[in-house]
Design an enzyme around this catalytic site. Structure first.
Site, mmCIF file in Angstrom:
data_model
loop_
_atom_site.group_PDB
_atom_site.id
_atom_site.type_symbol
_atom_site.label_atom_id
_atom_site.label_comp_id
_atom_site.label_asym_id
_atom_site.label_seq_id
_atom_site.Cartn_x
_atom_site.Cartn_y
_atom_site.Cartn_z
ATOM 1 N N LYS A 204 1.043 -1.488 0.112
ATOM 2 C CA LYS A 204 -0.195 -0.447 -0.101
ATOM 3 C C LYS A 204 1.232 1.370 -0.339
ATOM 4 O O LYS A 204 2.057 1.201 0.841
ATOM 5 C CB LYS A 204 -0.745 0.039 0.862
ATOM 6 N N LYS A 259 -2.018 -1.796 -3.705
ATOM 7 C CA LYS A 259 -3.102 -0.663 -4.292
ATOM 8 C C LYS A 259 -2.110 0.839 -3.743
ATOM 9 O O LYS A 259 -0.967 0.896 -3.284
ATOM 10 C CB LYS A 259 -3.660 -0.938 -2.577
HETATM 11 C C1 PBG Z 1 -7.118 3.853 5.383
HETATM 12 C C2 PBG Z 1 -7.441 3.111 4.041
HETATM 13 C C3 PBG Z 1 -7.575 3.944 3.200
HETATM 14 C C4 PBG Z 1 -7.981 3.543 1.593
HETATM 15 C C5 PBG Z 1 -8.511 2.416 2.560
HETATM 16 N N1 PBG Z 1 -8.198 2.247 3.617
HETATM 17 C C6 PBG Z 1 -7.251 5.620 2.266
HETATM 18 C C7 PBG Z 1 -5.233 5.743 3.331
HETATM 19 O O1 PBG Z 1 -4.305 5.035 3.899
HETATM 20 O O2 PBG Z 1 -5.683 6.806 4.200
HETATM 21 C C8 PBG Z 1 -8.569 4.071 0.517
HETATM 22 C C9 PBG Z 1 -9.294 3.882 -0.441
HETATM 23 C C10 PBG Z 1 -9.446 4.676 -1.216
HETATM 24 O O3 PBG Z 1 -9.092 5.524 -2.095
HETATM 25 O O4 PBG Z 1 -10.194 3.797 -2.513
HETATM 26 N N2 PBG Z 1 -7.037 3.058 6.109
#
Ligand code: PBG
Length: 333
Positions: A204, A259
């Site tokens: 991520k 992601k």
């Molecule tokens: C946070 C989380 C995020 C997303 C999913 N879980 C955002 C972040 O890390 O600030 C993002 C998903 C998206 O942008 O569609 N645990």
């Protein structure tokens, strides 16, 4: 008898395999199906409540009763699983995010109601503290604002356990703490939840493409100017992605998430070539918004670009795609 051994133009013509729709179908390597989709949903308190999200066209926050309805429809369309994110009242947020481990919190009630009404749809739940914290970070922060790894894992384990007790099928830790997959796996096994799977957000990146999501769960104002670069990955790296996956596989992950998705197809491809487990691509909020807003301005046809974008994930080696357009596209497939 002889034949020409010249394997070049004009003898070779690749257009022969593209000549008509049937031959293109016959020779297609990747076909995107509703069963390749995971539908993310934002849950809110209330009854019969739907709130439009201005940053995410055609996506709403829904109360549990409407989520249950959506789950039934999604299952009918052939979507195998949902992914839930709570959008909490600011009053329930705190610096340590303790609402996350309340076994009667919004998330747990949503899990229970969905599994009760539509047991045949998979329920995937997010483990991370950002929807619950006043600072908007995914973990516990110390006096300098640094997100503490080991203290965070303790609360994430409890969060995973209340979600498992509520009946979720898959836990998806999105927090990016080191070592949490193995520790959550042990905690689940110790409490008799050995059938609950772990879909790890192993890769991520600290990405600006998450903007609309932070509006949707209301963490954007809490985060202010702060970022998540001390725990989410640096987008300049891809070797590090393979190390992240290797560790999570060793710790017991059942599936891996990469992601964001579209700007990181190289990473999806490398992970799927190097590891023998399902790779799930997350087409994040900013990617979806980008396509929607461009289509609204008349740049292209949404359905066409959307289907093309989903197919690109399969081409890169993904088993499934998490996408805000899952419901809409499944209706058309
Ligand atoms: C946070 C989380 C995020 C997303 C999913 N879980 C955002 C972040 O890390 O600030 C993002 C998903 C998206 O942008 O569609 N645990």
């Amino acid at each position: 008898m002889t034949y020409s051994s010249d394997n070049s133009f004009p003898r070779v013509r690749l257009r022969r395999n593209r000549k008509s729709a049937w031959i293109r179908d016959l020779t297609a390597q990747n076909i995107f199906l509703p069963s390749d989709l995971i539908l993310p949903l934002f849950v809110i308190e209330g009854k019969n409540k739907e709130e439009k999200i201005s940053h995410l066209p055609d996506v709403s926050r829904l109360s549990i009763d409407l989520i249950v309805k959506k789950a039934k429809e999604a299952r009918k369309l052939g979507i195998p699983a949902l992914m839930l994110f709570p959008a909490l009242d600011q009053k329930l947020k705190s610096s340590n995010g303790k609402e996350a481990i309340n076994s009667k919190n919004l998330m747990c009630r949503a899990i229970y109601e969905i599994k009760n009404a539509v047991p045949e749809i998979g329920v995937i739940t997010d483990v991370a503290l950002d929807p619950y914290t006043t600072h908007g970070h995914d973990g516990i922060v110390d006096e300098n604002g640094y997100v503490e790894n080991d203290a965070t894992i303790e609360i994430l384990c409890q969060q995973a356990l209340v979600q498992a007790q509520a009946g979720c099928d898959i836990i998806a830790p999105s927090d990016m703490m080191d070592g949490r997959i193995g520790i959550i796996r042990d905690a689940l096994d110790d409490q008799g939840f050995s059938d609950v799977a772990l879909m790890s957000y192993a890769v991520k990146y600290a990405s600006s493409f998450y903007g609309p999501f932070r509006h949707a769960v209301g963490s954007v104002n809490n985060l202010k100017k702060s970022d998540k670069k001390t725990y989410q990955m640096d987008f300049r790296n891809s070797q590090e992605a393979l190390r992240e996956v290797a560790l999570d596989v060793a710790e017991g992950a059942d599936m891996i998430i990469v992601k964001p998705g579209m700007p990181y197809l190289d990473v999806v491809s490398q992970v799927s070539q190097n590891f023998k487990l399902p790779v799930i691509a997350y087409q994040v909020s900013g990617e979806y918004a980008m396509l929607k807003f461009a289509a609204e301005k008349g740049a292209f046809d949404f359905d066409a670009v959307f289907y093309e974008s989903l197919t690109s994930f399969k081409r890169a080696g993904a088993s499934a795609v998490i996408s805000y357009g899952a419901f809409e596209v499944a209706k058309k497939l």
